[in-house]
Design a protein around this motif. Structure first.
Motif, short mmCIF file in Angstrom:
data_model
loop_
_atom_site.label_atom_id
_atom_site.label_comp_id
_atom_site.label_asym_id
_atom_site.label_seq_id
_atom_site.Cartn_x
_atom_site.Cartn_y
_atom_site.Cartn_z
N PHE A 1 0.85 -1.19 0.00
CA PHE A 1 0.00 0.00 0.00
C PHE A 1 0.89 1.24 0.00
CE2 PHE A 1 -4.27 -1.68 1.03
CZ PHE A 1 -3.94 -3.00 1.30
N GLY A 2 0.60 2.20 -0.86
CA GLY A 2 1.39 3.42 -0.91
C GLY A 2 0.75 4.45 -1.80
N PHE A 3 1.54 5.39 -2.29
CA PHE A 3 0.99 6.43 -3.16
C PHE A 3 2.09 6.99 -4.06
CE2 PHE A 3 2.23 10.47 -0.88
CZ PHE A 3 2.91 9.87 0.17
N PHE B 1 0.05 -2.91 -6.16
CA PHE B 1 0.33 -1.65 -5.47
C PHE B 1 -1.01 -0.95 -5.30
CE2 PHE B 1 1.43 2.90 -5.46
CZ PHE B 1 2.45 2.95 -4.51
N ILE B 2 -1.50 -0.91 -4.06
CA ILE B 2 -2.81 -0.32 -3.78
C ILE B 2 -2.61 1.08 -3.22
CG2 ILE B 2 -4.96 -0.55 -2.48
CD1 ILE B 2 -4.45 -3.58 -2.38
N THR B 3 -3.18 2.08 -3.87
CA THR B 3 -2.95 3.45 -3.42
C THR B 3 -3.72 3.78 -2.14
OG1 THR B 3 -2.98 5.79 -4.01
CG2 THR B 3 -4.83 4.46 -4.82
N VAL B 4 -3.07 4.57 -1.29
CA VAL B 4 -3.75 5.12 -0.12
C VAL B 4 -4.05 6.60 -0.36
CG1 VAL B 4 -2.89 3.46 1.59
CG2 VAL B 4 -1.50 5.48 1.02
N ASP B 5 -3.94 7.00 -1.63
CA ASP B 5 -4.18 8.39 -2.04
C ASP B 5 -5.06 8.39 -3.30
OD1 ASP B 5 -4.06 11.12 -2.43
OD2 ASP B 5 -1.97 11.13 -3.13
N VAL C 1 -2.30 1.14 8.21
CA VAL C 1 -2.65 2.43 8.78
C VAL C 1 -2.12 3.51 7.85
CG1 VAL C 1 -2.44 3.89 10.82
CG2 VAL C 1 -2.41 1.41 11.07
N TYR C 2 -2.94 4.51 7.54
CA TYR C 2 -2.45 5.62 6.72
C TYR C 2 -3.14 6.91 7.12
CZ TYR C 2 -6.74 4.91 3.94
OH TYR C 2 -8.04 4.77 3.53
N GLU C 3 -2.43 8.01 6.94
CA GLU C 3 -2.98 9.30 7.35
C GLU C 3 -2.31 10.41 6.55
OE1 GLU C 3 -2.31 10.27 11.47
OE2 GLU C 3 -4.09 11.55 11.51
N ALA C 4 -3.14 11.27 5.95
CA ALA C 4 -2.62 12.37 5.14
C ALA C 4 -2.21 13.56 6.01
CB ALA C 4 -3.67 12.81 4.12
N HIS C 5 -1.10 14.18 5.64
CA HIS C 5 -0.64 15.40 6.33
C HIS C 5 -0.37 16.47 5.29
CE1 HIS C 5 -0.09 13.41 10.18
NE2 HIS C 5 0.44 12.40 9.52
N VAL D 1 1.37 14.74 2.06
CA VAL D 1 1.95 13.41 1.99
C VAL D 1 1.05 12.49 2.81
CG1 VAL D 1 4.34 14.13 1.63
CG2 VAL D 1 3.45 13.90 3.96
N VAL D 2 1.17 11.21 2.56
CA VAL D 2 0.36 10.24 3.30
C VAL D 2 1.31 9.29 4.03
CG1 VAL D 2 -1.50 8.54 3.16
CG2 VAL D 2 -1.35 10.36 1.43
#
Ligand code: NI
Length: 202
Positions: free
Chosen positions: A64-66, A98-102, A142-146, A156-157
């Motif tokens: 998981f990423g972006f 590759f699954i986006t978290v964005d 777990v993911y969180e945008a800042h 960024v996530v």
């Protein structure tokens, strides 16, 4: 009330993350059974809606990423691409996802171009925010945008950086942490895929 609900949800997320970390790293500390993975509905690089059923029969490397990720994602994708290269013909039985978290910025086409620059065999998956949230939770991600500046789109996530190995039936086998190399991943796959003629990589 809202704050309480959010705190509860946050505590639950942290509990799952800790149990997962213990399990992924081979510890016996996970006190409750935790399953990793499960059904999903997402969209591939061609804009086609796909579910987990599409990938049955393949060994999956799920990450998981972006695409705007500065370091972690490019590093992981380079190692995955290296693992495919090392596996030679045996890589035909492996499907990296590759699954986006964005999902807001990572459209199907953006993802396809991005993962394709590492290796065209990697499949990028996006979806609605809800679909991404569901699959991330299934994998304990777990993911969180800042936000980084005044622009709404400048963010960024932060995200978990495990690579999940799933067997051809869709069961979780093991995780790889951010230190894993392409050689580590290829060796682990070979060990589980059974003895096949080795492909020598200089
Ligand atoms: Ni990343």
């Amino acid at each position: 009330m809202m704050a309480n609900a959010e705190r509860r949800r946050s505590r639950a997320t942290v509990r799952v993350a800790i149990a997962l970390a213990a399990m992924l790293l081979g510890g016996a500390a996970a006190s409750a059974p935790v399953t990793v993975g499960g059904p999903f509905t997402l969209t591939d690089g061609d804009g086609t809606v796909v579910t987990e059923a599409r990938f049955r029969g393949k060994w999956l490397l799920v990450y998981f990423g972006f695409t705007h990720c500065p370091v972690a994602c490019p590093t992981a994708l380079l190692e995955v691409a290296d693992a495919l290269h090392r596996l030679g013909d045996a890589a035909a039985a492996v499907q990296p996802l590759f699954i986006t978290v964005d999902p807001e910025r990572d459209t199907a086409a953006t993802l396809r171009d991005y993962v394709g620059s590492f290796d065209p065999r990697i499949v990028g998956l996006t979806g609605t925010a809800e679909q991404i949230d569901r699959v991330a939770r299934a994998y304990g991600v777990v993911y969180e945008a800042h936000r980084r500046g005044p622009d709404d789109r400048d963010y960024v996530v932060d995200h978990s950086t495990y690579i999940y190995l799933m067997d051809p039936a869709g069961n979780f086998v093991r995780g790889f942490d951010a230190e894993a190399t392409g050689a580590d991943i290829a060796a682990a796959l070979r060990a589980r895929m059974g003895s096949r003629p080795a492909t020598t990589v200089p």
